[in-house]
Design an enzyme around this catalytic site. Sequence first.
Site, short mmCIF file in Angstrom:
data_model
loop_
_atom_site.label_atom_id
_atom_site.label_comp_id
_atom_site.label_asym_id
_atom_site.label_seq_id
_atom_site.Cartn_x
_atom_site.Cartn_y
_atom_site.Cartn_z
N HIS A 166 32.36 71.12 25.95
CA HIS A 166 32.17 70.85 27.37
C HIS A 166 31.04 69.86 27.62
CE1 HIS A 166 33.00 71.34 31.49
NE2 HIS A 166 33.11 72.64 31.57
N ASP A 191 53.98 67.06 24.25
CA ASP A 191 55.13 67.02 23.34
C ASP A 191 54.78 66.10 22.17
OD1 ASP A 191 57.51 66.67 21.99
OD2 ASP A 191 58.57 65.72 23.66
#
Length: 417
Positions: free
Chosen positions: A155, A373
């Site tokens: 982060h 994908d």
Amino acid sequence: MKNIDIQVISKQSIKPSASTPDHLRHYHLSFLDQIEPTIFIPMIFFYPKQADHIILTKKQLVDRIKNSLSESLTLFYPLAGRVKNKLYVECNDEGACYFEAEAKCKLSDILQNPNPHDMNHLLPFELDDVNGLPLIVQVTFFECEGITLGVGINHEVADGFSFIKFLNTWSALSRGETDFRPPIFGTAKLFPPRDMSGFTLNFGIVKDNILAKRFVFDAAKIAALRNRYAEDKDTDNYQKRPTRVEALSAFIWNRFMVSTQPKETRSNKIYTILHAVNIRSRMEPVLAENYFGNIYSIAVSVPSMENEDGFEEILKPVKDSINNINPEFVKALQQTDGGHLDFLKQRSTQISKGEVISFRFTSLCRFPVYEADFGWGNPVFAGSARWTFKNLVVFIDTKVGFYLSLVCVSKVLIEVD
């Protein structure tokens, strides 16, 4: 699922496909990067057995993941370096941490009732075990020939929006595509770093006693909540129907207060609701979406304690605080005086003393998480893991358009009815 059995079978570092040029070897963190906690943001993607028309051996699948990751790290070069002292990333091409593992179960054993605690086993490390790593990846193989791809991004170098942009660039490269917008770096020029000596902004992070549970809200329930809060109005103060995130935030906040904060204990505390707000579109001029880093701020609202179930008592302060994240607010963040940092230091002290109780909401809704994908189809499920934050809610769209809510609380688990 209880006692998920996962064995790590290999560990390595994936290096960029091309060396980082010398002039890019020192990537400065921005002020907004510096104030982030030192944790990984987790995402887990579930892929079933490949369709019959897709024939990839296990080695071919792994090579595709690793080679495309290597290409991605050339574009997102800070992710192959090491974070140093919340000041900069040493872009030394050491590479991303990459694990492969085998699970002694089927994907369906997890997906029939996804448990956030199980998800943590599908990542290489605990979320607070960062050690300067910007990126971690684990590919886990299941007995049904399905796989999971667990990814954690530090982060300190990226927000959720940048994380998803990276994942979709990586998956596009895996499919052999090149039609995408490369990342833009340089947020340290927009939000100059500050002297953070003696200050660590890790309040809300705890190691133990964090319970996490996921809840799925279907469209009908969300619509009912929105209508419920829209009906709770008077002639003078009525505003438009709340958004889905606003309505769910109000509902979960109400259940949190009723379940964990007895009224007799509230008088000497300040209760705040925090919402993460992407500020790329709230700047003047508007910042391009492919700017990489932490480019968001926290909208802080203080709801009335008179009747926390009412529309005005919760939703109006929330709406106002989000609307106040505007170009003027962003300009103040860009100033190098004490302003925002002094506020964070004061609030950190108040929280550590128990004077302020915060509940944080963050949303990945409308983010294209299901576009990851890699060449064998879209994930059938994408979710988060158990965070080390207490009093945190993460909203994520499900594949069929409902909202999935991950709730992390300390000691008491909220049961949402």
